[in-house]
Design a protein around this motif. Structure first.
Motif, PDB file in Angstrom:
ATOM      1  N   LYS A   1       0.821  -1.213   0.000  1.00  0.00           N
ATOM      2  CA  LYS A   1       0.000   0.000   0.000  1.00  0.00           C
ATOM      3  C   LYS A   1       0.849   1.255   0.000  1.00  0.00           C
ATOM      4  O   LYS A   1       0.540   2.247  -0.681  1.00  0.00           O
ATOM      5  N   HIS A   2       1.935   1.243   0.772  1.00  0.00           N
ATOM      6  CA  HIS A   2       2.756   2.451   0.925  1.00  0.00           C
ATOM      7  C   HIS A   2       3.909   2.516  -0.076  1.00  0.00           C
ATOM      8  O   HIS A   2       4.686   3.483  -0.062  1.00  0.00           O
TER       9      HIS A   2
ATOM     10  N   GLU B   1      -4.766  -1.488  -7.434  1.00  0.00           N
ATOM     11  CA  GLU B   1      -4.045  -0.214  -7.399  1.00  0.00           C
ATOM     12  C   GLU B   1      -2.625  -0.363  -7.971  1.00  0.00           C
ATOM     13  O   GLU B   1      -2.123   0.539  -8.646  1.00  0.00           O
ATOM     14  N   ILE B   2      -1.995  -1.495  -7.689  1.00  0.00           N
ATOM     15  CA  ILE B   2      -0.659  -1.741  -8.245  1.00  0.00           C
ATOM     16  C   ILE B   2      -0.721  -1.719  -9.772  1.00  0.00           C
ATOM     17  O   ILE B   2       0.105  -1.109 -10.445  1.00  0.00           O
ATOM     18  N   GLU B   3      -1.732  -2.381 -10.321  1.00  0.00           N
ATOM     19  CA  GLU B   3      -1.868  -2.417 -11.781  1.00  0.00           C
ATOM     20  C   GLU B   3      -2.210  -1.049 -12.363  1.00  0.00           C
ATOM     21  O   GLU B   3      -1.819  -0.718 -13.480  1.00  0.00           O
ATOM     22  N   LEU B   4      -2.917  -0.241 -11.601  1.00  0.00           N
ATOM     23  CA  LEU B   4      -3.314   1.078 -12.094  1.00  0.00           C
ATOM     24  C   LEU B   4      -2.207   2.121 -11.978  1.00  0.00           C
ATOM     25  O   LEU B   4      -2.126   3.045 -12.796  1.00  0.00           O
ATOM     26  N   THR B   5      -1.364   1.966 -10.965  1.00  0.00           N
ATOM     27  CA  THR B   5      -0.405   3.041 -10.670  1.00  0.00           C
ATOM     28  C   THR B   5       1.047   2.669 -10.891  1.00  0.00           C
ATOM     29  O   THR B   5       1.868   3.543 -11.169  1.00  0.00           O
ATOM     30  N   ALA B   6       1.402   1.398 -10.768  1.00  0.00           N
ATOM     31  CA  ALA B   6       2.808   1.003 -10.896  1.00  0.00           C
ATOM     32  C   ALA B   6       3.207   0.956 -12.368  1.00  0.00           C
ATOM     33  O   ALA B   6       2.361   0.833 -13.258  1.00  0.00           O
ATOM     34  N   ALA B   7       4.504   1.087 -12.607  1.00  0.00           N
ATOM     35  CA  ALA B   7       5.014   0.957 -13.969  1.00  0.00           C
ATOM     36  C   ALA B   7       4.669  -0.435 -14.481  1.00  0.00           C
ATOM     37  O   ALA B   7       4.910  -1.438 -13.808  1.00  0.00           O
ATOM     38  N   HIS B   8       4.085  -0.490 -15.669  1.00  0.00           N
ATOM     39  CA  HIS B   8       3.611  -1.769 -16.197  1.00  0.00           C
ATOM     40  C   HIS B   8       4.784  -2.693 -16.498  1.00  0.00           C
ATOM     41  O   HIS B   8       5.672  -2.359 -17.267  1.00  0.00           O
ATOM     42  N   GLU B   9       4.785  -3.835 -15.848  1.00  0.00           N
ATOM     43  CA  GLU B   9       5.813  -4.849 -16.082  1.00  0.00           C
ATOM     44  C   GLU B   9       5.125  -6.193 -16.151  1.00  0.00           C
ATOM     45  O   GLU B   9       4.313  -6.534 -15.285  1.00  0.00           O
ATOM     46  N   LYS B  10       5.469  -6.968 -17.170  1.00  0.00           N
ATOM     47  CA  LYS B  10       4.761  -8.216 -17.418  1.00  0.00           C
ATOM     48  C   LYS B  10       4.771  -9.145 -16.212  1.00  0.00           C
ATOM     49  O   LYS B  10       3.724  -9.704 -15.852  1.00  0.00           O
TER      50      LYS B  10
ATOM     51  N   ILE C   1     -12.465  -3.943 -13.665  1.00  0.00           N
ATOM     52  CA  ILE C   1     -12.750  -4.590 -14.951  1.00  0.00           C
ATOM     53  C   ILE C   1     -11.981  -3.905 -16.079  1.00  0.00           C
ATOM     54  O   ILE C   1     -11.472  -4.557 -16.993  1.00  0.00           O
ATOM     55  N   ALA C   2     -11.854  -2.583 -15.987  1.00  0.00           N
ATOM     56  CA  ALA C   2     -11.147  -1.840 -17.033  1.00  0.00           C
ATOM     57  C   ALA C   2      -9.678  -2.241 -17.103  1.00  0.00           C
ATOM     58  O   ALA C   2      -9.134  -2.485 -18.191  1.00  0.00           O
ATOM     59  N   VAL C   3      -9.009  -2.304 -15.941  1.00  0.00           N
ATOM     60  CA  VAL C   3      -7.585  -2.640 -15.971  1.00  0.00           C
ATOM     61  C   VAL C   3      -7.373  -4.099 -16.352  1.00  0.00           C
ATOM     62  O   VAL C   3      -6.414  -4.444 -17.049  1.00  0.00           O
ATOM     63  N   LEU C   4      -8.289  -4.966 -15.933  1.00  0.00           N
ATOM     64  CA  LEU C   4      -8.216  -6.373 -16.319  1.00  0.00           C
ATOM     65  C   LEU C   4      -8.323  -6.503 -17.841  1.00  0.00           C
ATOM     66  O   LEU C   4      -7.538  -7.207 -18.483  1.00  0.00           O
ATOM     67  N   THR C   5      -9.263  -5.780 -18.408  1.00  0.00           N
ATOM     68  CA  THR C   5      -9.466  -5.811 -19.858  1.00  0.00           C
ATOM     69  C   THR C   5      -8.254  -5.274 -20.606  1.00  0.00           C
ATOM     70  O   THR C   5      -7.808  -5.840 -21.603  1.00  0.00           O
ATOM     71  N   GLU C   6      -7.709  -4.178 -20.100  1.00  0.00           N
ATOM     72  CA  GLU C   6      -6.579  -3.534 -20.766  1.00  0.00           C
ATOM     73  C   GLU C   6      -5.355  -4.436 -20.812  1.00  0.00           C
ATOM     74  O   GLU C   6      -4.585  -4.410 -21.782  1.00  0.00           O
ATOM     75  N   ARG C   7      -5.140  -5.243 -19.781  1.00  0.00           N
ATOM     76  CA  ARG C   7      -3.928  -6.072 -19.695  1.00  0.00           C
ATOM     77  C   ARG C   7      -3.999  -7.328 -20.566  1.00  0.00           C
ATOM     78  O   ARG C   7      -2.961  -7.893 -20.920  1.00  0.00           O
TER      79      ARG C   7
END
Length: 388
Positions: free
Chosen positions: A221-222, A261-270, A300-306
């Protein structure tokens, strides 16, 4: 060649090169003669050749060639035991921990010697003692760093876990403590935790308490972890997922929200997405997990996007999560959102692509189950396409 040594086969090598051949690559033959060369065989310093090399360097100093230094004697049991003894004395504890860390970082030969003399166990017990006292002592960072350098064999890890049931608690305690150089220390702690959790049996995993998961969720979280630390923390959670009671505790401490939140905010890494989707799949197998998943506006949006971003693992877990939502939690609002954020369109594209039959079957099941809601959408396949 800086430190010539002669193997038992009579061939002289540079120490660093032959030790890399033996210890890192796990070879057991002489590179030149192909004769057996056991990992524990002696490498005798070739002082004559080393002096000749140093003499040549001196003679050619005018050409910018530096004289090689005289190598330090190899680390031995006596020196290691002396440092371990000093670890038990508060006056010398920090200094000895720092020296042991430096020795571990230096080369594979040192790491082998340190492992053979039981230093990893001493480091673990130092961390457990800090936990028992409730004190963040100087040297914790060095002890954790040492445990990253020295790979403890599987059997020794299992023995340590069976001998002391406070190792996992000690590592998660560090995650919740105020420490200097917080990001590095907590990242080291969770990387070491990953190595231990990998070797835990089901009995030990069944004894984990809510506090274990709460402390890991708090560091997620932090955002106080390096990228490697984040991957290790997610790996720890994924290892704990197969047990139903652990999944329930993870949901209760708010892990579902933090993963999204990790998927929405962290740098995308496979690799991170593969781990988060793997955990989410397990957590969405229970009703409360699905409820928390759908309670997040971006789930649902982030799941779809990935999905369909180059990882078969993400595609697999993503479709299975959507399948669970579709089967058990498909309210009118949820189905409308799947249309709105492009989930239905993405699934149709997946259906047309080169994907495994079992994934396409999952997609077809969703289409058939909700055709009445989705049938008027321009991205929804015609009845002749999905009817069978």
């Amino acid at each position: 060649m800086k430190d010539p040594v002669t193997a038992i086969t009579g061939i002289t090598y540079d120490r660093e090169s032959i030790e890399h051949w033996l210890f890192r690559n796990k070879n057991t033959t002489c590179p030149v003669t192909k004769q057996p060369l056991p990992l524990d065989s002696d490498l005798t310093p070739n002082h004559t050749l080393r002096r000749l090399i140093q003499s040549w360097c001196t003679q050619n100093a005018s050409f910018g060639i530096d004289r090689i230094p005289t190598p330090k004697p190899p680390l031995n049991k006596t020196h290691v035991q002396k440092l371990l003894k000093e670890m038990t004395d508060s006056r010398f504890q920090l200094k000895s921990l720092m020296q042991l860390e430096l020795l571990a970082a230096e080369n594979e030969r040192n790491r082998k010697c340190l492992l053979e003399n039981g230093v990893p166990k001493s480091m673990i017990m130092f961390l457990v003692d800090c936990y028992k006292k409730g004190e963040i002592l100087e040297g914790i960072e060095e002890a954790l760093s040492f445990l990253q350098f020295v790979k403890v064999p599987t059997e020794e890890v299992k023995n340590l876990l069976s001998e002391n049931d406070q190792i996992l608690d000690s590592l998660t305690w560090i995650l919740s403590s105020e420490v200097k150089n917080s990001v590095a220390v907590k990242s080291h702690a969770v990387i070491v935790l990953k190595r231990f959790i990998n070797k835990c049996d089901s009995i030990l995993l069944e004894r984990l308490k809510p506090e274990f998961f709460e402390k890991i969720v708090n560091v997620l979280k932090h955002g106080v972890l390096t990228q490697q630390g984040l991957c290790s923390a997610l790996h720890v959670l994924l290892c704990c997922c197969p047990l139903g009671r652990n999944r329930l505790m993870m949901v209760e401490v708010g892990l579902v929200h933090e993963l999204i939140e990790i998927e929405l905010t962290a740098a995308h890494e496979k690799r991170i997405t593969e781990l988060t989707f793997g955990i989410l799949f397990h957590l969405c197998s229970c009703a409360n997990g699905r409820f928390q998943f759908l309670s997040h506006e971006g789930s649902i949006a982030v799941l779809t996007e990935r999905i369909m971003k180059g990882s078969m693992t993400v595609d697999d877990r993503g479709v299975f999560i959507l399948s669970l939502i579709s089967k058990f939690s498909a309210t009118k609002n949820v189905l409308d959102e799947m249309l709105k954020v492009g989930t239905v369109k993405k699934l149709f594209v997946l259906l047309q692509g080169d994907h495994a039959k079992y994934l396409k079957d999952k997609v077809m099941q969703m289409f058939k189950a909700h055709s009445e809601v989705w049938k008027n959408s321009p991205c929804f396949p015609q009845t002749s396409f999905y009817a069978s």
